[in-house]
Each structure stands twice: as structure tokens, then as C-alpha cells.
Design a protein around this motif. Structure first.
Motif, short mmCIF file in Angstrom:
data_model
loop_
_atom_site.label_atom_id
_atom_site.label_comp_id
_atom_site.label_asym_id
_atom_site.label_seq_id
_atom_site.Cartn_x
_atom_site.Cartn_y
_atom_site.Cartn_z
N LEU A 439 0.84 -1.21 0.00
CA LEU A 439 0.00 0.00 0.00
C LEU A 439 0.87 1.25 0.00
N GLU A 440 1.96 1.22 0.76
CA GLU A 440 2.86 2.39 0.77
C GLU A 440 3.44 2.62 -0.63
N LEU A 441 3.86 1.53 -1.27
CA LEU A 441 4.41 1.67 -2.62
C LEU A 441 3.33 2.13 -3.60
N ALA A 442 2.12 1.61 -3.42
CA ALA A 442 1.01 2.02 -4.29
C ALA A 442 0.73 3.50 -4.13
N TYR A 443 0.76 3.98 -2.88
CA TYR A 443 0.53 5.41 -2.60
C TYR A 443 1.61 6.25 -3.28
N ARG A 444 2.88 5.83 -3.11
CA ARG A 444 3.99 6.61 -3.65
C ARG A 444 4.00 6.59 -5.18
N ARG A 445 3.62 5.48 -5.76
CA ARG A 445 3.66 5.34 -7.22
C ARG A 445 2.33 5.73 -7.87
N LYS A 446 1.36 6.08 -7.00
CA LYS A 446 0.03 6.50 -7.46
C LYS A 446 -0.63 5.42 -8.33
N THR A 447 -0.44 4.18 -7.95
CA THR A 447 -1.09 3.11 -8.72
C THR A 447 -2.51 2.83 -8.22
N LEU A 448 -2.86 3.40 -7.06
CA LEU A 448 -4.23 3.26 -6.56
C LEU A 448 -4.79 4.65 -6.31
N SER A 449 -6.09 4.81 -6.54
CA SER A 449 -6.72 6.11 -6.24
C SER A 449 -6.96 6.18 -4.72
N GLY A 450 -7.23 7.40 -4.25
CA GLY A 450 -7.55 7.57 -2.83
C GLY A 450 -8.70 6.66 -2.42
N GLU A 451 -9.72 6.58 -3.30
CA GLU A 451 -10.89 5.75 -2.97
C GLU A 451 -10.53 4.27 -2.83
N GLN A 452 -9.68 3.84 -3.76
CA GLN A 452 -9.27 2.42 -3.69
C GLN A 452 -8.50 2.15 -2.40
N LEU A 453 -7.64 3.11 -2.04
CA LEU A 453 -6.90 2.93 -0.78
C LEU A 453 -7.86 2.84 0.40
N VAL A 454 -8.84 3.74 0.42
CA VAL A 454 -9.81 3.74 1.52
C VAL A 454 -10.53 2.39 1.58
N ASP A 455 -10.93 1.89 0.42
CA ASP A 455 -11.67 0.61 0.40
C ASP A 455 -10.83 -0.52 0.99
N ILE A 456 -9.57 -0.57 0.56
CA ILE A 456 -8.73 -1.68 1.06
C ILE A 456 -8.49 -1.54 2.56
N ILE A 457 -8.21 -0.31 2.98
CA ILE A 457 -7.94 -0.11 4.41
C ILE A 457 -9.18 -0.41 5.24
N ASP A 458 -10.33 0.02 4.77
CA ASP A 458 -11.58 -0.31 5.49
C ASP A 458 -11.76 -1.82 5.58
N GLY A 459 -11.47 -2.48 4.48
CA GLY A 459 -11.58 -3.95 4.46
C GLY A 459 -10.63 -4.57 5.48
N MET A 460 -9.42 -4.04 5.55
CA MET A 460 -8.44 -4.59 6.50
C MET A 460 -8.89 -4.42 7.94
N ARG A 461 -9.52 -3.28 8.21
CA ARG A 461 -9.97 -3.03 9.58
C ARG A 461 -11.03 -4.04 10.03
N GLN A 462 -11.75 -4.61 9.05
CA GLN A 462 -12.80 -5.57 9.44
C GLN A 462 -12.25 -6.99 9.63
N VAL A 463 -11.03 -7.19 9.17
CA VAL A 463 -10.49 -8.56 9.18
C VAL A 463 -10.43 -9.20 10.58
N PRO A 464 -9.97 -8.48 11.63
CA PRO A 464 -9.88 -9.15 12.93
C PRO A 464 -11.20 -9.76 13.38
N THR A 465 -12.31 -9.01 13.21
CA THR A 465 -13.61 -9.54 13.62
C THR A 465 -13.99 -10.74 12.75
N GLN A 466 -13.71 -10.63 11.45
CA GLN A 466 -14.04 -11.75 10.56
C GLN A 466 -13.22 -12.99 10.94
#
Ligand code: F6R
Length: 632
Positions: A439-466
Motif C-alpha cells: 500500500l505504501e508503494l502504491a501510494y507513492r507510485r500512485k497506482t491506486l486512487s484515494g478511494e481504492q486505498l480507503v476501500d482496502i484499508i476499510d476492508g483490512m480493519r474488518q479482518v480481525p472480527t471476521q
């Protein structure tokens, strides 16, 4: 491999040594032994097999010694028999040595010593060491450390004759207030207590007594006395070094009510993911902010201009790296190759410009991984061109390990100490570090949009409960299911894309703890050969989750079913297709395909655990294995 401990102080040495060995038993359990000094004598007790056998022998013995060394063995040279167990002594039986590692030139040394009249009683490489030290002592020791201690100088000279990777602890009845330790490419830490000092291959053996710990560096030796510790390099130069304070607490290495460490560690995984999220995610990030959502905790200029990634690792860490490759390529668009460290160190690929080299090792002590990284670092430095300069990153659960000292940048996996020999929570933690790095590399290289980053991070936050839901729902079910496989001889695991490495990991978990033959394949490869293995006696576990290859994996699973294989699916709940395809379903919540490995691995860990436990096997200490593979 092998664990060594040493103690010098005011308490009963043998108790402290055995307690320390218990914490190091994960490093090997073929035999164990201790040697202590009291009343001008050296007393040695050794036993084949688990530490308990040594404990049983020691139980009836009176021992008032305040100095001693101990060893738990993973056999390299010589069978796991009592006569090969450490400590090994010189001919007089007054000097004893324990070793973790391998003396590569032991054959020549042994022949030379035999020619001089020394008698050998074991087939080990280690036994040359006490004889060599005795030989130097017999000749009369002169040299830079002779004024400090004759024993220390004799050890220093003997070490000069040894090739290989080793850590040593040495005591002698003729020098009853001295414990000499050596580190050369195998871990060794010194613990500083109040009027007492410890040494051990790994810190869990020390932390119950003191958190003030000094890991020695390669090429160093130290003398521990009841009054203090002095450290030298192999030339005899005195070094000034200070202990660090460790944060691990003794309770972290207890089973806490679980039947095995492995089961406890499986259950700890949601917490590990939470800790990783806390450590690596910036709390105040939103897509409009001008900084990265990730806080890697290292100088990120390391990543500037990176065009390739190459990863070296072994075993489970290699599987985590394969998932990492997928993430780095899909999220950050960086071509990535993953090498077995044991192959790369002897047949490296041509040197690639602008490459980041990552070493992944939970223990931070795997000899092949360290050697591969060292080789890469050296050849890039020697190349002397800016595009080829070494950019090295370590991913480890033990930042204080040898890896931490070898490479300048380290990402910690924050899983807490893992005792079960089969890696579980450290695997998941390694995956987490790869998500953050990608994700850090994606942010630096702009390979993901802000929205895509938000989606993945939101998804990661749900992982512990899942993860909690999966573990809770499947614990009893997989235990029940395990009954059907107590006599099964072969298993096949299949997956595709990002879940192909999870198939490999599922197969490795099963074979290492249950001793059932298991193979992981990319599902599409089955028809190119392995499908010939299938019949009603070979269960097939397929990882089939919604995403780019869902239908393909389901078709591959059908092909196996047509050959009478019993089909187990790690697949979404409430999905008609999955329900029709699989005889048995181990359901996982539907998440972004890229996050799915964090969940799909859980049923496989539980299934392996319960099959092995059901078979009555020693889940935490499977035969022939050791947690920290410090020999090549
Ligand atoms: C499997 C397992 C081993 C290790 C391998 C590398 O459960 O634990 O395959 O993954 O020996 O060890 P590290 O990660 O310490 O380099």
C-alpha cells in the motif's frame, strides 16, 4: 538449531538451566544435557529425547553448583543418542562445551587431534572444541587475553581454528568462576541480572530472570563471572557494549489454558492483525491528506525509484512472500520475484538494477536467509554502481535477531513470541507487513486512487472480527471433521492466484504436524499430472473464493470430484455453487479477493491442528523439526 544456555551467579544452576532449556526446546528436542561446576568438579548429566528425560535424571540428584551450561539438541552430526548429547568434554572430563551450529572443518581437526592422542567419544562435530581448547591450555597459553583469563584466551585461540557458524558456551572445573561464550553466525544473547548473568540462544530463556539483554554480534566472545561481563572481538580487543531492555514478558510464553501452543497461537491471530493495524496505519489519514496512509516506521527514501522487488525466504515465510509478490504486483505494479534463500545463496540470478531486496524470516535467524541477504548485500556493494547499490529490507518477528543486525531496515511483524514449531500467527503477521508495504508503494507510485486505498484499508480493519468469527465457528467443526482423517495417507490442496500460496501453506502445515503426505498445487495444474493421484482415498481441499478465479477453481474442484476425491471447500458461506460442489464446506466471509488469504488460511490451520491432535501427535514439537533453522 539447538539451544544453549549458561548461568553464573548465586542460585542453583541446574534449575535455571533446565528452566531455560524448556524455553528453547522449540530449537531441537533430540537430546538434552547440562554440565555444572561444584567443589572443584565438573558434573555432567545428559539424556536422549525430550527435556523431560533429563529432568527425570536430575530430579534425584543433589546439586549445589552456581555455574553451568546446558543444551537441547537438533541432531546434525551423529544420531540422537546420549553419547552424542551435549555438553561435550575434554579427555579429563573437567572442561565442557555446548554448541549451536556446525563446525565445518571438524573432520580435519578431529584427525589432527586423534594423531596427537586425543580420544573421541561421540560422532559430533562439537567434540573437537573441548579437545582443541584443552590442547591450547596444555601448551601454555600466551596472547592478548591471557592476562584476563587463561581459559578465555584458550577459547579465543581455539575459535580461530574453527570454520563454520556456531555459538558456544564453555566452562572448566579449573576456572570455576568463569563462563566463556562465543558468537559466530549463530545467535547468542547475554542477560544481566543482580549478581548473576545468563546466556542463551534466544531471549525467552533469559526474560524470566532479567529484561536487560545484550545480543552478541558475530566475531565476539565474552567472559561472564559473578562480578560482571566483559566482551571482546576475536582479535582480543575489549569492546564497550550496553544491554538493551526487552519488552517481552514471561507470561507471553505460557499456554494460557490451551492444550497446545499452536492452538493458542491460532486463536491469537485476530489480535495480531489488530496490533499490526495499530502499528502501521496512520490514524489521521483521509484521501485528502498530503501524507501516506501507512507508517512503515522506517526511512521510506529506501523505496524511492524502486523498480523491482526480490524476496528471499524459506518455508512458511516463502509462502507469505508469494502472497507478498501478488500484492506488490497487483497493488503497486512492481515486478517481484520470490526465491528460496537456500537456492539463491548458491545460484543467484543476475543482479537487477533499482531493486529492493527483502528477506523474510520470522525468527530472524534462518541461516540460508541470512546468507542469501549477506551475499546480495556484498555483491551489490562490490558492484559500486548507484543503480545496483544494496537496498535491503528485513521482515521479521524478532527485530533484535541476527537479521536485525544484518540489514539496516526492518519491519517488525508484531506477532509476539511464537512457540509452536508450525508457524501460524507469524505467517498472518508477515502477510500484514506485505499489505502495508504494497500500500505504501502504491501510494507513492500512485497506482491506486484515494478511494481504492480507503476501500482496502476499510476492508483490512474488518479482518480481525471476521477472523474471530471463522475461528469461533470452525473450531468445533474442524475438530469433528478431523475424526474422518485419522487414517488418511495423502491430501491435496489446490488454490489459484493469491490463494495458491495458501494451498501450499495448508499442505505444509498438515505434513509437518500430522506427518500425512500433502501437496499444494495451483488448481489449474492438476490436470497436467497430479490428477493421476486422485481416488476416493485422497481428499482434496480447494480454496475457492469469489474474485478473478472463483469459477475456475470450482471447475478444477469438479474435475477432482469426477475422480471420486472427497472435496473439502474453503469457500463462501451461503453460496449455492459452493454448496453443490463441495462435500464439506469450511465457510469464510466474502471479502476483497486480495484480503482473502488472511481468512482462508484459518480453516487450514485448524484442520491440520485437529488432525494432528486427534492422532495424538506432539503438535508443538513435531519430529525432526526445529523452530529456528540456524544451520544450512
Ligand atoms: C513451517 C515453518 C518453517 C519456517 C522456515 C523459515 O511452519 O515454521 O517452514 O517457516 O523454517 O523460518 P523463518 O521464518 O524463521 O526464517
Amino acid at each position: 538449531m539447538c539451544g544453549i544456555v549458561g548461568y553464573i551467579g548465586t542460585r542453583t544452576a541446574s534449575n535455571i538451566l533446565v528452566e531455560g532449556l524448556r524455553k528453547l526446546e522449540y530449537r531441537g528436542y533430540d537430546s538434552a544435557g547440562v554440565a555444572t561446576l561444584s567443589e572443584g568438579q565438573l558434573n555432567r548429566v545428559r539424556a536422549k529425547g525430550k527435556l523431560q528425560n533429563l529432568q527425570d535424571k536430575l530430579d534425584g540428584l543433589e546439586d549445589s553448583a552456581r555455574v553451568g551450561i546446558g543444551h537441547t539438541r537438533w541432531a546434525t552430526h551423529g544420531k540422537p543418542e546420549e553419547h552424542n548429547a551435549h555438553p561435550h568434554t575434554d579427555g579429563s572430563g573437567r572442561l565442557a562445551v555446548v554448541q549451536n551450529g556446525i563446525v565445518e572443518n571438524y573432520r580435519e581437526l578431529r584427525e589432527e587431534l586423534i594423531a596427537k592422542g586425543y580420544e573421541f567419544k561421540s560422532e559430533t562435530d562439537t567434540e573437537v572444541i573441548p579437545h582443541l581448547i584443552a590442547d591450547y591450555l596444555a601448551k601454555g597459553v600466551e596472547g592478548p587475553l591471557a592476562n584476563e583469563s587463561i581459559l578465555l584466551e584458550a577459547v579465543r585461540q581455539a575459535v580461530g581454528d574453527l570454520d563454520g557458524a556456531f555459538a558456544l558456551a564453555v566452562i572448566s572445573a579449573d576456572f570455576p568462576d568463569e563462563l566463556v561464550v562465543v558468537r559466530q553466525q549463530a545467535p547468542l544473547a547475554i542477560g544481566f541480572g543482580q549478581g548473576e548473568f545468563f546466556c542463551a540462544s534466544d531471549t525467552p530463556a533469559i526474560v524470566p530472570h532479567t529484561r536487560a539483554v545484550l545480543p552478541l554480534d558475530n566475531g565476539e566472545l565474552a567472559m561472564l563471572t559473578p562480578l560482571g561481563v566483559s566482551i571482546y572481538d576475536f582479535t582480543g580487543r575489549r569492546l564497550k557494549k550496553h544491554p538493551i531492555t526487552l519488552s517481552i514478558s514471561p507470561t507471553m510464553v505460557e499456554k494460557q489454558g490451551f492444550k497446545h501452543f499452536m492452538l493458542k497461537e491460532i486463536h491469537e491471530q485476530p489480535g495480531v492483525v489488530r496490533t499490526c493495524l495499530e502499528n502501521y496505519l496512520s490514524t489521521d489519514w483521509d484521501p485528502t491528506s498530503d501524507h501516506s496512509p501507512i507508517n512503515l516506521g522506517l526511512d521510506v527514501s529506501l523505496l524511492d525509484g524502486v523498480e523491482h522487488v526480490q524476496i528471499v525466504a524459506c518455508g512458511t515465510s516463502w509462502h507469505a512472500s508469494l502472497v507478498g509478490k501478488h500484492l506488490l504486483e497487483k497493488l503497486a505494479g512492481i515486478p517481484t520475484v520470490v526465491h528460496y534463500a537456500s537456492e539463491f545463496r548458491y545460484s543467484p540470478t543476475p543482479i537487477i538494477a533499482n531493486a529492493l531486496t527483502i528477506g523474510v524470516t520470522q525468527s530472524g535467524e534462518t541461516a540460508d536467509t541470512l546468507a542469501a541477504l549477506d551475499m546480495e548485500q556484498t555483491r551489490r556493494t562490490e558492484a559500486g554502481k548507484p543503480a545496483l547499490e544494496p537496498r535491503m529490507l528485513g521482515i521479521t518477528n524478532r527485530p533484535e535477531s541476527s537479521l536485525g543486525r544484518l540489514v539496516p531496515n526492518v519491519m517488525a511483524t508484531h506477532a509476539g513470541i511464537e512457540i509452536g514449531v508450525a508457524a501460524t500467527k507469524t505467517f498472518v503477521a508477515q502477510l500484514m507487513t506485505f499489505y502495508f508495504l504494497a500500500l505504501e508503494l502504491a501510494y507513492r507510485r500512485k497506482t491506486l486512487s484515494g478511494e481504492q486505498l480507503v476501500d482496502i484499508i476499510d476492508g483490512m480493519r474488518q479482518v480481525p472480527t471476521q477472523m474471530e468469527q471463522v475461528i469461533e465457528k470452525q473450531e468445533d467443526y474442524t475438530e469433528e471433521l478431523a475424526h474422518s482423517f485419522t487414517d488418511t495417507q495423502d491430501f491435496i490442496f489446490i488454490g489459484r492466484g493469491i490463494n495458491y500460496p495458501i494451498a501450499l501453506e495448508g499442505a505444509l502445515k498438515l505434513k509437518e504436524i500430522s506427518y500425512i503426505h500433502a501437496e499444494g498445487y495451483p488448481a489449474g495444474e492438476m490436470k497436467h499430472g497430479p490428477i493421476a493421484l486422485l481416488d476416493a482415498k485422497v481428499p482434496v481441499v480447494a480454496i475457492a473464493v469469489p474474485g478473478s478465479v472463483y469459477d475456475k477453481v470450482l471447475s478444477n474442484a469438479q474435475e477432482a470430484k469426477a475422480r471420486d476425491a472427497q472435496l473439502i471447500g474453503v469457500a463462501p458461506a451461503n453460496d449455492l455453487e459452493a454448496e453443490h460442489t463441495f462435500d464439506t464446506l469450511l465457510p469464510v466471509p466474502t471479502v476483497d479477493e486480495l484480503l482473502s488469504p488472511l481468512l482462508t488460511v484459518l480453516p487450514l490451520q485448524l484442520l491440520s491442528y485437529h488432525i494432528a491432535a486427534r492422532r495424538g501427535l506432539d503438535v508443538d514439537q513435531p519430529r525432526n523439526l526445529a523452530k529456528s533453522v540456524t544451520v544450512e
